[in-house]
Motif scaffolding. Structure first.
Motif, PDB file in Angstrom:
ATOM      1  N   GLY A 104       0.793  -1.225   0.000  1.00 38.33           N
ATOM      2  CA  GLY A 104       0.000   0.000   0.000  1.00 38.33           C
ATOM      3  C   GLY A 104       0.827   1.277   0.000  1.00 38.33           C
ATOM      4  N   THR A 105       2.036   1.208  -0.551  1.00 39.11           N
ATOM      5  CA  THR A 105       2.872   2.414  -0.577  1.00 39.11           C
ATOM      6  C   THR A 105       2.376   3.386  -1.641  1.00 39.11           C
ATOM      7  OG1 THR A 105       4.459   1.639  -2.219  1.00 39.11           O
ATOM      8  CG2 THR A 105       4.879   1.013   0.076  1.00 39.11           C
ATOM      9  N   SER A 106       2.789   4.596  -1.496  1.00 38.46           N
ATOM     10  CA  SER A 106       2.432   5.619  -2.481  1.00 38.46           C
ATOM     11  C   SER A 106       3.572   5.853  -3.475  1.00 38.46           C
ATOM     12  CB  SER A 106       2.072   6.926  -1.773  1.00 38.46           C
ATOM     13  OG  SER A 106       3.197   7.388  -1.035  1.00 38.46           O
ATOM     14  N   ALA A 107       4.521   4.941  -3.483  1.00 39.63           N
ATOM     15  CA  ALA A 107       5.649   5.072  -4.413  1.00 39.63           C
ATOM     16  C   ALA A 107       5.137   5.045  -5.850  1.00 39.63           C
ATOM     17  CB  ALA A 107       6.638   3.941  -4.191  1.00 39.63           C
ATOM     18  N   PRO A 108       5.742   5.863  -6.717  1.00 41.78           N
ATOM     19  CA  PRO A 108       5.313   5.847  -8.123  1.00 41.78           C
ATOM     20  C   PRO A 108       5.618   4.487  -8.761  1.00 41.78           C
ATOM     21  CG  PRO A 108       7.183   7.329  -7.819  1.00 41.78           C
ATOM     22  CD  PRO A 108       6.817   6.804  -6.471  1.00 41.78           C
ATOM     23  N   LYS A 109       4.761   4.074  -9.679  1.00 42.24           N
ATOM     24  CA  LYS A 109       4.961   2.806 -10.378  1.00 42.24           C
ATOM     25  C   LYS A 109       6.120   2.948 -11.365  1.00 42.24           C
ATOM     26  CE  LYS A 109       0.389   1.049  -9.766  1.00 42.24           C
ATOM     27  NZ  LYS A 109      -0.628   0.183 -10.254  1.00 42.24           N
ATOM     28  N   ILE A 110       6.918   1.906 -11.431  1.00 46.06           N
ATOM     29  CA  ILE A 110       8.098   1.902 -12.298  1.00 46.06           C
ATOM     30  C   ILE A 110       7.746   1.432 -13.708  1.00 46.06           C
ATOM     31  CG2 ILE A 110      10.417   0.942 -12.598  1.00 46.06           C
ATOM     32  CD1 ILE A 110      10.400   0.521  -9.508  1.00 46.06           C
ATOM     33  N   THR A 111       6.859   0.452 -13.828  1.00 44.17           N
ATOM     34  CA  THR A 111       6.563  -0.166 -15.122  1.00 44.17           C
ATOM     35  C   THR A 111       6.113   0.830 -16.187  1.00 44.17           C
ATOM     36  OG1 THR A 111       6.034  -2.243 -14.018  1.00 44.17           O
ATOM     37  CG2 THR A 111       5.201  -1.964 -16.258  1.00 44.17           C
ATOM     38  N   PRO A 112       5.155   1.721 -15.904  1.00 41.63           N
ATOM     39  CA  PRO A 112       4.738   2.639 -16.967  1.00 41.63           C
ATOM     40  C   PRO A 112       5.843   3.610 -17.384  1.00 41.63           C
ATOM     41  CG  PRO A 112       3.376   2.943 -14.981  1.00 41.63           C
ATOM     42  CD  PRO A 112       4.332   1.837 -14.710  1.00 41.63           C
ATOM     43  N   VAL A 113       6.675   3.984 -16.433  1.00 45.26           N
ATOM     44  CA  VAL A 113       7.771   4.902 -16.760  1.00 45.26           C
ATOM     45  C   VAL A 113       8.813   4.195 -17.622  1.00 45.26           C
ATOM     46  CG1 VAL A 113       9.576   6.385 -15.795  1.00 45.26           C
ATOM     47  CG2 VAL A 113       7.359   6.229 -14.656  1.00 45.26           C
ATOM     48  N   LEU A 114       9.101   2.937 -17.296  1.00 43.98           N
ATOM     49  CA  LEU A 114      10.033   2.144 -18.105  1.00 43.98           C
ATOM     50  C   LEU A 114       9.517   2.004 -19.531  1.00 43.98           C
ATOM     51  CD1 LEU A 114      12.452   0.250 -18.556  1.00 43.98           C
ATOM     52  CD2 LEU A 114      11.022  -1.611 -17.630  1.00 43.98           C
ATOM     53  N   ARG A 115       8.234   1.661 -19.673  1.00 39.34           N
ATOM     54  CA  ARG A 115       7.655   1.518 -21.020  1.00 39.34           C
ATOM     55  C   ARG A 115       7.731   2.825 -21.802  1.00 39.34           C
ATOM     56  NH1 ARG A 115       2.922  -2.177 -18.855  1.00 39.34           N
ATOM     57  NH2 ARG A 115       3.776  -4.207 -19.437  1.00 39.34           N
ATOM     58  N   GLU A 116       7.398   3.921 -21.150  1.00 41.10           N
ATOM     59  CA  GLU A 116       7.449   5.230 -21.821  1.00 41.10           C
ATOM     60  C   GLU A 116       8.876   5.597 -22.201  1.00 41.10           C
ATOM     61  OE1 GLU A 116       5.955   8.754 -23.506  1.00 41.10           O
ATOM     62  OE2 GLU A 116       5.016   6.842 -22.989  1.00 41.10           O
ATOM     63  N   MET A 117       9.823   5.313 -21.315  1.00 43.47           N
ATOM     64  CA  MET A 117      11.226   5.591 -21.625  1.00 43.47           C
ATOM     65  C   MET A 117      11.660   4.826 -22.867  1.00 43.47           C
ATOM     66  SD  MET A 117      14.866   4.262 -20.601  1.00 43.47           S
ATOM     67  CE  MET A 117      14.163   2.729 -20.231  1.00 43.47           C
TER      68      MET A 117
END
Length: 168
Positions: A104-117
């Motif tokens: 339940g953390t509020s950390a930003p998701k990595i997967t969408p950023v990786l895909r966009e990069m």
């Protein structure tokens, strides 16, 4: 990438298929170079070793068609390595995102950023290689210049992705 390769193939014409079959290509020079170092800068210098050996060790390897065939074969190898590194990194990102969601953390998701990069990198690669090819004015060096650009940038990205997860 498809646009760059399509231009290269169009410039080479139908003779490239016949001559490309005569070239002996081995990825071994690149693999040996990569096995000798873990340093990212040194690994980047490995890109092109197999294509260079192919051009040097094959009759006709120094021709535009020969150079293009040798470069294209090494580009395909690096593209496979890049896809494997991306797949590994994507799996790690998805696992990390799932773990974060579980807690339940509020950390930003990595997967969408990786895909966009990666999507933006593909656009950067294609545009950069189009620019490099444009400098040849449609001359015989256009195809090899585009493939050399693809090789260099694909190798750089593959090496980056291999090490992107906290220096792994």
């Amino acid at each position: 990438m498809r646009r760059v390769l399509a231009v290269a193939v169009a410039l080479l014409g139908p003779v490239s298929v016949v001559q490309a079959q005569d070239l002996n290509f081995s990825i071994a020079p690149t693999q040996s170079c990569l096995a000798a170092t873990a340093d990212p800068a040194a690994r980047r210098a490995c890109a092109g070793k197999a294509a260079e050996a192919c051009m040097t060790n094959n009759p006709g390897g120094e021709t535009t068609v020969g150079m293009s065939s040798c470069l294209d074969q090494e580009v395909k190898q690096w593209d496979g390595w890049l896809n494997a590194a991306y797949g590994t990194l994507l799996s790690k990102a998805q696992a990390s995102d799932a773990e974060s969601a579980k807690w339940g953390t509020s950390a930003p998701k990595i997967t969408p950023v990786l895909r966009e990069m990666q999507r933006k990198w593909i656009a950067f690669r294609d545009t950069t290689c189009d620019f490099e090819m444009s400098q040849w004015g449609g001359g015989s060096g256009t195809g090899p210049a585009g493939l050399n650009c693809l090789l260099r940038l694909t190798a750089d990205q593959a090496i980056y992705l291999e090490r992107a997860w906290l220096g792994d």
